[in-house]
Design an enzyme around this catalytic site. Structure first.
Site, mmCIF file in Angstrom:
data_model
loop_
_atom_site.group_PDB
_atom_site.id
_atom_site.type_symbol
_atom_site.label_atom_id
_atom_site.label_comp_id
_atom_site.label_asym_id
_atom_site.label_seq_id
_atom_site.Cartn_x
_atom_site.Cartn_y
_atom_site.Cartn_z
ATOM 1 N N LYS A 52 0.838 -1.203 0.000
ATOM 2 C CA LYS A 52 0.000 0.000 0.000
ATOM 3 C C LYS A 52 0.874 1.255 0.000
ATOM 4 O O LYS A 52 0.617 2.212 -0.721
ATOM 5 C CB LYS A 52 -0.966 -0.016 1.200
ATOM 6 C CG LYS A 52 -2.096 -1.022 1.028
ATOM 7 C CD LYS A 52 -2.908 -1.296 2.285
ATOM 8 C CE LYS A 52 -3.886 -2.437 2.004
ATOM 9 N NZ LYS A 52 -4.685 -2.845 3.174
ATOM 10 N N GLN A 96 -5.098 -1.625 9.231
ATOM 11 C CA GLN A 96 -4.937 -2.947 8.632
ATOM 12 C C GLN A 96 -5.531 -4.015 9.552
ATOM 13 O O GLN A 96 -5.242 -4.061 10.741
ATOM 14 C CB GLN A 96 -3.437 -3.212 8.375
ATOM 15 C CG GLN A 96 -3.147 -4.515 7.655
ATOM 16 C CD GLN A 96 -3.698 -4.569 6.228
ATOM 17 O OE1 GLN A 96 -3.812 -3.552 5.556
ATOM 18 N NE2 GLN A 96 -4.051 -5.746 5.771
ATOM 19 N N ASP A 119 -11.424 2.476 3.259
ATOM 20 C CA ASP A 119 -11.694 1.043 3.134
ATOM 21 C C ASP A 119 -13.176 0.767 2.893
ATOM 22 O O ASP A 119 -13.550 -0.330 2.482
ATOM 23 C CB ASP A 119 -11.287 0.327 4.437
ATOM 24 C CG ASP A 119 -9.966 -0.412 4.332
ATOM 25 O OD1 ASP A 119 -9.639 -0.884 3.227
ATOM 26 O OD2 ASP A 119 -9.267 -0.526 5.356
HETATM 27 N N1 GUN Z 1 -7.113 -7.058 5.682
HETATM 28 C C1 GUN Z 1 -7.433 -7.866 4.648
HETATM 29 N N2 GUN Z 1 -8.022 -7.130 3.673
HETATM 30 C C2 GUN Z 1 -8.071 -5.861 4.104
HETATM 31 C C3 GUN Z 1 -8.551 -4.631 3.538
HETATM 32 O O1 GUN Z 1 -9.080 -4.578 2.426
HETATM 33 N N3 GUN Z 1 -8.412 -3.529 4.326
HETATM 34 C C4 GUN Z 1 -7.865 -3.582 5.558
HETATM 35 N N4 GUN Z 1 -7.793 -2.450 6.251
HETATM 36 N N5 GUN Z 1 -7.408 -4.680 6.111
HETATM 37 C C5 GUN Z 1 -7.506 -5.815 5.380
#
Ligand code: GUN
Length: 278
Positions: A52, A96, A119
């Site tokens: 990211k 996350q 998200d």
């Molecule tokens: N963990 C697994 N997929 C995701 C996601 O799309 N966003 C976040 N914040 N954590 C995750």
């Protein structure tokens, strides 16, 4: 012969489009800043967070990394989220998942200000998707819609079957396919005669979290199959929820693992960050 839906290539196209938009926004004096919070050092999460940050750098989005120790208390994490909610310089906040067991994940998600929830997990954004108004949408299902559209797969009027009902993928996926005028069915762990349903699918999205769960007996000849899963098999090789070698010859198009849905999630996160400023 089936078509391989190339998520790596399509995500690169999207990131390049976004890079141009970000540079235009910068010329108007508008900066984009994403705060990324990770608690603990789960190796898979560290890889995702790293990717990211890399994508942000490529596109021209500033990223602020908060790497907190495993023993961070819920109060400390909530205090940081609230501080970032108030910080005008920060456009997007991402925590996350998975979080350590002593932290209430739902509480954290609902504390992120809806206008910074890139998200799309906050109730306000999920509700907006449900009623068809503007808001952030969860990145993985949003990426799947882009994969389908940019591969020339028509959704309108098609039988779309989603296996899995998670808040992050299955539920928003179903709502997005419905928004595109698909006829949508959701299957899950309590579904009876699941293969009878999945065999009706023109578009089958598999998000069950079990390696090679779907074989050819689930799939109608010529269907489009999208695989959301990512696992390591017995030889430490990546594989999905779909048994690719057995299923692919029966499809008209299918996503590989890796290089299918995965890269799209990050591209759509970047897209959500850009729309936070637009
Ligand atoms: N963990 C697994 N997929 C995701 C996601 O799309 N966003 C976040 N914040 N954590 C995750």
């Amino acid at each position: 012969m089936y078509k391989l839906i190339d998520g790596k290539k399509i995500s690169q196209e999207i990131k390049d489009e976004l890079k141009v938009k970000v540079s235009d926004l910068k010329a108007q004096g508008k900066n984009i800043c994403l705060a990324v919070i990770q608690v603990g050092n789960d190796p898979a999460s560290s890889v995702y967070v790293g990717n990211k940050k890399k994508a942000c750098a490529y596109i021209g989005i500033e990223s602020l990394a908060y790497e907190l120790p495993e023993e961070t208390s819920q109060e400390e994490l909530l205090a940081l989220v609230k501080k970032l909610n108030e910080d005008d310089k920060v456009n997007g906040i991402l925590v996350q998942l998975q979080l350590p067991k002593h932290i209430d994940e739902e509480m954290v998600i609902q504390t992120i200000a809806p206008e910074k929830d890139v998200d799309g997990f906050n109730e306000k954004n999920v509700g907006a998707l449900c009623v068809g108004s503007k808001g952030y949408v969860s990145c993985t299902p949003l990426g799947i819609i882009q994969l389908l559209k940019r591969s020339g797969v028509e959704i309108e009027g098609k039988n779309c079957v989603v296996i899995g009902r998670s808040n992050i993928v299955g539920k928003p996926m179903s709502l997005l396919l419905l928004r595109e005028n698909g006829t949508v069915t959701i299957c899950h762990s309590r579904t009876q005669n699941i293969k009878e349903i999945t065999k009706q699918a023109d578009i089958l999205v598999v998000a069950v979290g079990k390696p090679k769960f779907v074989d050819e007996s689930f799939v109608k000849e010529g269907a489009v199959v999208i695989d959301v899963g990512i696992h390591r098999n017995e030889n430490n090789k990546l594989c999905g929820d779909v048994d690719f070698d057995r299923v692919a010859p029966h499809t008209s198009a299918i996503t590989p693992v890796p290089g299918g849905v995965g890269p799209m999630t990050i591209a759509m996160l970047m897209s959500n960050c850009v729309s936070s400023v637009e």
